[in-house]
Design an enzyme around this catalytic site. Structure first.
Site, mmCIF file in Angstrom:
data_model
loop_
_atom_site.group_PDB
_atom_site.id
_atom_site.type_symbol
_atom_site.label_atom_id
_atom_site.label_comp_id
_atom_site.label_asym_id
_atom_site.label_seq_id
_atom_site.Cartn_x
_atom_site.Cartn_y
_atom_site.Cartn_z
ATOM 1 N N ASP A 168 7.595 64.603 -63.158
ATOM 2 C CA ASP A 168 6.774 65.595 -62.481
ATOM 3 C C ASP A 168 5.814 64.962 -61.476
ATOM 4 O O ASP A 168 5.556 65.535 -60.417
ATOM 5 C CB ASP A 168 5.981 66.402 -63.513
ATOM 6 C CG ASP A 168 6.859 67.357 -64.307
ATOM 7 O OD1 ASP A 168 7.942 67.719 -63.802
ATOM 8 O OD2 ASP A 168 6.475 67.736 -65.424
ATOM 9 N N ASN A 222 -0.204 71.755 -57.811
ATOM 10 C CA ASN A 222 -0.684 72.183 -59.120
ATOM 11 C C ASN A 222 -2.142 72.642 -59.082
ATOM 12 O O ASN A 222 -2.421 73.822 -59.161
ATOM 13 C CB ASN A 222 -0.531 71.066 -60.155
ATOM 14 C CG ASN A 222 0.787 71.122 -60.888
ATOM 15 O OD1 ASN A 222 1.560 72.061 -60.734
ATOM 16 N ND2 ASN A 222 1.070 70.115 -61.698
#
Length: 305
Positions: free
Chosen positions: A78, A152
């Site tokens: 990620d 994010n």
């Protein structure tokens, strides 16, 4: 000659080896292949002696990568995906994300499934899912001194061993609010399953056009998470006399001095994910986070000793 790119995590031998192998295979198929590492999207951590490492948003695109690319592979976890989108989002190239890490919440396929996945992509049998990103900017008075793209979240928090932070937060045209907490998280829907989830925020499905604000350990029962339209910009001023630390997507940061302030807004670029099948967000929640799994039934009777 059609162009494709490969971005890989160069500290993981398996990702590095896979990048070289697929460069050779795609070249043999007639593609012009460019390689880059995920390091280029990491803006670097600051220190009190060097509080800023400013790189403009659109200057992180790797050499030889451009809008003419059909797609790019991302080989890593990620963190590599987050770094890759910081590099690639300004040129709009879709990414096929391949997990060579652990969680792989943002990845579409696994390394052992890559041959079949690439056959599907090269045949044009895929969808592109666009996800919102944030443009995070740091100003000293009215002068821009630091900026980053964010998929994010942006986190603004105190230094270790300092006192609680006091923030003045403005959202859109609304009146500013005061928040006393250890820090503040500004998150996209994609980031709602990351740090903000651990801090008590809700899960937001990726297609919803919102941003969320989550106070970290607030010193008030009235300070709770807030979800608002993502077209409304956010400004954050600190009332503290000590410097704060700002971290973007967990891999880039800078110090925020008392006279500085932070601005976030929806970025002009989107993160473009290649999907090999229709996106199924709830399935990912179940597989990666255990959300919605069936409960084990309680026994109807219990034998007493």
């Amino acid at each position: 000659m059609p162009k494709v790119g490969i971005i890989y995590n160069d500290i993981k031998p398996v990702a590095q080896q896979a990048a070289l192998e697929w460069q050779d295979k795609l070249t043999a198929l007639g593609y012009d292949v460019s390689l880059a590492t995920g390091v280029g999207g990491i803006l670097g951590y600051s220190s009190p002696e060097r509080p800023l490492c400013h790189t403009p948003l659109d200057s992180l695109v790797p050499p030889e990568f451009d809008e003419d690319m059909l797609f790019a592979l991302v080989l890593g976890g990620d963190g590599t995906v987050l770094s890759a989108f910081r590099q690639i989002a300004p040129i709009g190239v879709p990414l096929l994300t391949v997990n060579t890490g652990h969680m792989g919440f943002l990845t579409e396929t696994y390394l052992n499934q890559l041959p079949q996945a690439l056959d599907q992509v090269l045949a044009g049998d895929f969808q592109v899912e666009e996800r919102a990103m944030l443009a995070v900017k740091l100003f000293h008075h009215q002068t821009l001194i630091w900026e980053a793209l964010c998929l994010n979240e942006m986190v603004l928090h105190r230094e270790p061993l300092t006192s609680m932070c006091h923030f003045e937060v403005g959202i859109g045209h609304h009146s500013p609010v005061d928040i006393a907490a250890d820090g503040i998280i500004i998150s996209t829907p994609t980031g709602s399953t990351a740090y903000s989830l651990s801090a008590g925020g809700p899960v937001i499905t990726p297609g919803v056009s919102v941003t969320q604000l989550i106070p970290i350990c607030p010193h008030s029962l009235a300070s709770r998470g807030l979800v608002f339209p993502d077209h409304e910009p956010v400004s954050i001023h600190s009332a503290n006399t000590d410097p704060l630390v700002m971290i973007v997507d967990g891999n880039a940061g800078c110090y925020v001095m008392p006279e500085d302030w932070v601005s976030t807004c929806r970025a002009p670029y989107s993160a473009r994910f290649i999907r090999l099948r229709s996106p199924e967000f709830f399935k990912v929640l179940r597989e990666k986070l255990g959300w919605g799994l069936p409960h084990i039934a309680k026994p109807t009777s219990v034998e007493l000793p």
